[in-house]
Design an enzyme around this catalytic site. Structure first.
Site, PDB file in Angstrom:
ATOM      1  N   GLN A 214      21.191  -0.096  -6.534  1.00 41.07           N
ATOM      2  CA  GLN A 214      21.129  -1.475  -6.069  1.00 41.07           C
ATOM      3  C   GLN A 214      21.248  -2.444  -7.242  1.00 41.07           C
ATOM      4  O   GLN A 214      21.284  -3.642  -7.044  1.00 41.07           O
ATOM      5  CB  GLN A 214      19.800  -1.733  -5.350  1.00 41.07           C
ATOM      6  CG  GLN A 214      19.624  -0.967  -4.050  1.00 41.07           C
ATOM      7  CD  GLN A 214      18.217  -1.097  -3.482  1.00 41.07           C
ATOM      8  OE1 GLN A 214      17.566  -0.103  -3.269  1.00 41.07           O
ATOM      9  NE2 GLN A 214      17.758  -2.312  -3.226  1.00 41.07           N
ATOM     10  N   GLU A 249      16.504   0.449  -6.610  1.00 45.25           N
ATOM     11  CA  GLU A 249      16.440  -0.774  -7.430  1.00 45.25           C
ATOM     12  C   GLU A 249      16.233  -0.405  -8.892  1.00 45.25           C
ATOM     13  O   GLU A 249      16.842  -0.991  -9.777  1.00 45.25           O
ATOM     14  CB  GLU A 249      15.330  -1.714  -6.931  1.00 45.25           C
ATOM     15  CG  GLU A 249      15.300  -3.034  -7.711  1.00 45.25           C
ATOM     16  CD  GLU A 249      14.399  -4.116  -7.118  1.00 45.25           C
ATOM     17  OE1 GLU A 249      14.075  -4.059  -5.920  1.00 45.25           O
ATOM     18  OE2 GLU A 249      14.020  -5.028  -7.877  1.00 45.25           O
ATOM     19  N   ARG A 327       3.523  -9.473  -4.622  1.00 45.78           N
ATOM     20  CA  ARG A 327       4.055  -9.817  -3.298  1.00 45.78           C
ATOM     21  C   ARG A 327       3.082  -9.424  -2.182  1.00 45.78           C
ATOM     22  O   ARG A 327       3.034 -10.057  -1.132  1.00 45.78           O
ATOM     23  CB  ARG A 327       5.435  -9.198  -3.067  1.00 45.78           C
ATOM     24  CG  ARG A 327       6.146  -9.749  -1.823  1.00 45.78           C
ATOM     25  CD  ARG A 327       7.572  -9.220  -1.681  1.00 45.78           C
ATOM     26  NE  ARG A 327       8.547 -10.039  -2.360  1.00 45.78           N
ATOM     27  CZ  ARG A 327       9.171 -11.113  -1.830  1.00 45.78           C
ATOM     28  NH1 ARG A 327       8.908 -11.473  -0.591  1.00 45.78           N
ATOM     29  NH2 ARG A 327      10.040 -11.792  -2.512  1.00 45.78           N
ATOM     30  N   ARG A 359      11.581  -1.769   0.909  1.00 50.56           N
ATOM     31  CA  ARG A 359      11.748  -2.792   1.957  1.00 50.56           C
ATOM     32  C   ARG A 359      10.452  -3.563   2.272  1.00 50.56           C
ATOM     33  O   ARG A 359       9.541  -3.017   2.898  1.00 50.56           O
ATOM     34  CB  ARG A 359      12.283  -2.123   3.222  1.00 50.56           C
ATOM     35  CG  ARG A 359      13.079  -3.064   4.123  1.00 50.56           C
ATOM     36  CD  ARG A 359      13.767  -2.277   5.204  1.00 50.56           C
ATOM     37  NE  ARG A 359      14.744  -3.080   5.928  1.00 50.56           N
ATOM     38  CZ  ARG A 359      15.621  -2.574   6.785  1.00 50.56           C
ATOM     39  NH1 ARG A 359      15.639  -1.268   7.016  1.00 50.56           N
ATOM     40  NH2 ARG A 359      16.477  -3.347   7.409  1.00 50.56           N
ATOM     41  N   PHE A 361       8.572  -4.761  -0.188  1.00 46.53           N
ATOM     42  CA  PHE A 361       8.161  -4.897  -1.587  1.00 46.53           C
ATOM     43  C   PHE A 361       6.690  -5.303  -1.724  1.00 46.53           C
ATOM     44  O   PHE A 361       6.356  -6.260  -2.411  1.00 46.53           O
ATOM     45  CB  PHE A 361       9.072  -5.948  -2.245  1.00 46.53           C
ATOM     46  CG  PHE A 361       9.217  -5.852  -3.736  1.00 46.53           C
ATOM     47  CD1 PHE A 361       9.999  -4.878  -4.327  1.00 46.53           C
ATOM     48  CD2 PHE A 361       8.584  -6.774  -4.569  1.00 46.53           C
ATOM     49  CE1 PHE A 361      10.163  -4.823  -5.699  1.00 46.53           C
ATOM     50  CE2 PHE A 361       8.731  -6.715  -5.952  1.00 46.53           C
ATOM     51  CZ  PHE A 361       9.532  -5.734  -6.512  1.00 46.53           C
ATOM     52  N   THR A 459      10.253 -13.133  -6.665  1.00 46.42           N
ATOM     53  CA  THR A 459       9.127 -13.879  -7.220  1.00 46.42           C
ATOM     54  C   THR A 459       9.292 -14.093  -8.726  1.00 46.42           C
ATOM     55  O   THR A 459       8.694 -14.997  -9.288  1.00 46.42           O
ATOM     56  CB  THR A 459       7.806 -13.158  -6.919  1.00 46.42           C
ATOM     57  OG1 THR A 459       7.896 -11.825  -7.406  1.00 46.42           O
ATOM     58  CG2 THR A 459       7.557 -13.135  -5.428  1.00 46.42           C
ATOM     59  N   ALA A 528      15.075  -8.100  -2.451  1.00 45.84           N
ATOM     60  CA  ALA A 528      14.360  -9.283  -1.981  1.00 45.84           C
ATOM     61  C   ALA A 528      15.107  -9.966  -0.833  1.00 45.84           C
ATOM     62  O   ALA A 528      14.958 -11.175  -0.637  1.00 45.84           O
ATOM     63  CB  ALA A 528      14.108 -10.253  -3.137  1.00 45.84           C
ATOM     64  N   GLU A 730      14.680  -7.443   4.840  1.00 43.68           N
ATOM     65  CA  GLU A 730      13.351  -6.846   4.850  1.00 43.68           C
ATOM     66  C   GLU A 730      12.443  -7.284   6.010  1.00 43.68           C
ATOM     67  O   GLU A 730      11.688  -6.466   6.536  1.00 43.68           O
ATOM     68  CB  GLU A 730      12.634  -7.160   3.526  1.00 43.68           C
ATOM     69  CG  GLU A 730      13.276  -6.508   2.315  1.00 43.68           C
ATOM     70  CD  GLU A 730      12.764  -7.137   1.025  1.00 43.68           C
ATOM     71  OE1 GLU A 730      13.166  -8.279   0.734  1.00 43.68           O
ATOM     72  OE2 GLU A 730      11.959  -6.495   0.337  1.00 43.68           O
TER      73      GLU A 730
END
Ligand code: MTE
Ligand code: HPA
Ligand code: MOS
Length: 781
Positions: A214, A249, A327, A359, A361, A459, A528, A730
């Site tokens: 990703q 990721e 998060r 998914r 996060f 974030t 995200a 997500e």
């Protein structure tokens, strides 16, 4: 003329523009098997295959590693250990330098890669791996977070605190209080295509890596660091993944780095594709959490103050655990206003695989605890949980400040929930279920309606940027490239629709191309849920630059004012004549007009001060709600989802067909996480659920018997996002929460809804049965 060149010059609309419900551009190739994944690519002659040698203790130092038999095994070309890493032996994505490519003397989890075998075939490499003789000096290992103390035990990254008002005082003074603890399990990504990297060496320091990732830019940087070469020597390309879900990721770095190291050392192409067991054992998962909560409320069920402590099993390194646990805190409110709140995270070190993005996060774990608190209040006050939810929702003009001091300015949860309550016949079914349960001794039904509010943006503010590259060829066809990656979510298609719309040309005139670090540099992970928000805008920006040049050229050449150049479907009106788009392009070329552009976008308005716990980390919020009904066999704990109704919003959708797929898939993945997908490590730190035989993802037959999924057609993003759409990747995962709460509701019926079942996740049939037995026992007291 071949059929692809044929264009309708009288069309009222282009085919495949924005808002058009095109199927996924590769859908037919996914089902026919023609879609090319990395393992399907023709291998360069002489390609070698790698396999990772994994540690067999959870914590210890390597006393002796005897690899002679490995080296001597049939087909083996070379064996790599930490000392063969020519550059930096580190793939920590946040620069904390706590994650080696290959363990160097110190082992921190069972399954950590300690060497790699490169052989003629994958099978030879795998067999050779098993011949290693490794002696360890074992050290005490921390497997579970159960007994850990967030104030004393080791953290992998600094914790976060959010606070507004005085939660302690509000709780102490509240008429009623509840305190509890919830365990929320992790989740394996179970992408259909596992991790894979194919590295092809080039001249000098050059290497090209095909990586199922990703985050191609990060793979590029990690490979460059590991090789000790500049980033310009490394090109990373990915056409598509067979699913990522956050699991690609950062976790692709290891395979890419090792393949590249081997390829450069040997001067041959090297492919590493771990089998499913190794993939599940050696790569990170969703973080499991232990959440302590305490809430103060009044007799009506209004929350007055709440305190949360979110402890997460991070594994042995930081990876993305900082932003993930952050998060979780950002979603400890879900859709609820807390007049006073204190929340803190504890990203705990454990001797298990380093957990990573998945998914949502961390957001889902944050929200699951918030919903547990709602349930607690409902049981304590004897009210329906939906009443408690609605009375605590954020307001639209007041009661709208989050625990991180951002105002919620786009709140539509009231309307979403009202419409779903109506369309799912919640009130009537609530009564019917009560009647059913009165008459049914063994099988009990449960119902729950849960909301979702999810913050959109990375974030880490600097991640919220994207680039694109658009070329228009002289025949009027367009080459599109951008930094986003395709993992099945339909990003490539959505961005192509945006570009088709800008030029007003049919979608089949826009070529979707593989993501590569050579075309668009320094990109962020496709994560995200921001892929289409960011890359759609960057591609639109590139297309607009070219369109402007074309328009200026046309106005100049045909001597008309600029506003008399209008892009119509597949043609351009210039004054009072119309010419095909391709003809204008051809003429522009001869006039030496640049027909290529790089586009860029950065999300406005966002900022975040982590030390203060204050800011505006999210550009906007996405909303949805789901209502599920389950039936539970109270003798066995087995259950079925009888019906689920979903109302989800995606702003003014770029493609409702794609978005609907995301909502359905996200929900099912969320249900799997909260019901049957259980990760289990034994006391030696061995993951014993490392294959589909022991790890149960949802089957087609596990879907709700009645499944009504609707995209709200009235919302639009109040912020000027790409065509006022909203992110969809997500948020739908968290719609799965309604099933957990419906199960809890069914369980509660065995004790007349007097006791909160405190059902932990995943609510496997075993856990449901245990909860029923506990309630029976308590009710009998
Ligand atoms: N959908 C499919 N089919 N496959 C995936 O791997 N990943 C999810 C979501 N939907 C995923 C998916 C995750 S974790 C994210 S962050 C988003 O897609 C990323 O893509 P987007 O930003 O383009 O929505
Ligand atoms: N979401 C998903 N992936 C990320 C984030 C985030 O907020 N930050 C860094 N990687
Ligand atoms: Mo998604 S977890 O942000 O890749």
């Amino acid at each position: 003329m071949n059929k692809h060149a044929a264009v309708d010059l009288k069309a009222a609309k282009i085919t495949g523009g924005v808002g058009n419900d095109q199927r996924h551009d590769s859908a037919h190739k996914h089902v026919s098997g023609e879609a090319v994944y990395i393992d399907d690519m023709p291998e360069p002659s002489g390609t070698l295959h790698g396999c990772l040698g994994l540690a067999t203790v959870a914590h210890g130092t390597i006393r002796k590693m005897d690899l002679a038999a490995v080296r001597a095994a049939p087909g083996v070309v070379c064996v790599l250990t930490a000392k063969d890493v020519p550059g930096e032996n580190d793939i920590s994505p946040t620069g904390r330098h706590d994650e080696p490519v290959l363990a160097d003397g110190k082992v921190q989890f069972h399954g950590q890669p300690i060497f790699a075998v490169i052989a003629g075939t994958r099978e030879e490499a795998r067999r050779a791996c098993r011949l290693a003789v490794v002696k360890y000096r074992e050290l005490p290992a921390i497997i579970d977070i159960g007994g850990l103390d967030p104030d004393k035990d080791k953290l992998v990254t600094p914790p976060l605190t959010l606070k507004r008002g005085d939660a302690g005082e509000a709780i102490a003074k509240a008429p009623r209080r509840v305190k509890g603890k919830m365990r929320i399990g992790g989740q394996d990504h179970f992408y259909l295509e596992g991790h894979i990297a194919l590295a092809i060496p080039g001249e000098d320091h050059d290497v090209t890596v095909y990586s199922s990732t990703q985050h191609p830019s990060e793979v590029q940087h990690m490979v460059a660091h590991a090789l000790g070469v500049p980033s310009h020597a490394v090109t990373v390309e990915i056409r598509r993944m067979g699913g990522g879900f956050g699991g690609k990721e950062t976790q692709s770095n290891q395979f890419a780095a090792l393949a590249a190291i081997a390829a450069k050392k040997l001067g041959r192409a090297v492919k590493i594709r771990p089998d499913r067991d190794d993939d599940m054992t050696a790569t990170g998962k969703r973080h499991d959490f232990l959440v302590d909560y305490e809430v103060g409320f009044d007799d009506e069920g209004n929350i007055l103050g709440v305190d949360y402590s979110y402890a997460a099993r991070c594994g042995f390194s930081s990876d993305l655990s900082g932003p993930v646990t952050d998060r979780a805190l950002f979603h400890c409110d879900n859709a609820y206003f807390y007049p006073n709140v204190h929340a803190r995270s504890a990203p705990l070190y454990t001797n298990t695989v380093s957990n990573t993005a998945f998914r949502g996060f961390g957001g889902p774990q944050g929200m699951v605890a918030a919903e547990r608190v709602i349930d607690e209040i409902a049981f304590a006050t004897g009210k329906d949980a939906l009443d408690i939810r609605k009375r605590n929702f954020y307001g639209t003009t007041d009661r709208n400040v989050t625990p991180y001091h951002q105002k919620v300015e786009d709140n539509i949860i009231h309307r979403i929930v009202a419409e779903l309550e109506e369309s799912s016949n919640y009130a009537r079914r609530r009564r019917e279920i009560a009647a059913f349960n009165n008459n049914s001794r063994i099988v009990k039904r449960g119902l729950a309606l849960t909301p979702v509010k999810f913050g959109i943006s990375f974030t880490a503010t600097h991640y919220n940027q994207a680039g694109a590259l658009v070329h228009v060829y002289t025949d009027g066809s367009v080459h599109l490239n951008h930094g986003g990656t395709e993992m099945g979510q339909g990003l490539y298609l959505k961005v192509a629709q945006v570009v088709a719309e800008e030029f007003q040309i049919d979608l089949d005139k826009v070529k979707i191309t593989a993501t590569t670090t050579g075309k668009v540099p320094n990109t962020s992970a496709t994560a995200a849920s921001s892929g289409s928000d960011l890359n759609g805008m960057a591609a639109q920006n590139a297309a607009r630059q070219i369109r402007k040049r074309l328009a200026d050229f046309a106005a100049d050449k045909f001597q008309v004012p600029a506003d008399q150049v209008v892009f119509l479907p597949n043609r351009v009106r210039i004054g009072n004549q119309e010419i095909p788009f391709a003809e204008l392009v051809r003429q522009a070329y001869f006039a030496r007009i640049q027909l290529s552009a790089a586009g860029f976008y950065k999300t406005p308005k966002i900022h975040w001060n982590r030390d203060k716990g204050e800011g505006h980390p999210f550009y906007y919020f996405a909303y949805g709600a789901s209502c599920s009904e389950v039936s539970v066999d109270t003798l066995t704990g087995e259950y079925m989802i009888e019906r689920t109704d979903i109302l989800h919003e995606t702003g003014r959708s770029l493609n409702r067909a794609i978005d609907l797929g995301q909502v359905e898939g996200g929900f099912v993945q969320g249900v799997g996480w909260l019901t049957t997908e259980e990760l289990w490590w034994d006391d030696k730190g061995r993951l014993r659920t490392h294959a589909p035989s022991t790890y149960k993802i949802p089957l087609a037959s596990d879907r709700p018997k009645v499944f009504n999924v609707t995209l709200a057609d009235w919302p639009e993003n109040h912020e000027p996002t790409i065509h006022r759409s909203k992110a969809v990747g997500e948020p739908p995962l968290m719609l799965g929460m309604s099933v957990l709460h419906a199960l809890s509701d069914a369980v509660a019926s065995v004790a007349d809804h007097r006791i909160c079942p405190r059902l932990d996740a995943p609510a496997t049939p075993e856990r449901v049965l245990m909860a029923i037995e506990e309630l029976h026992a308590e009710a009998a007291k």
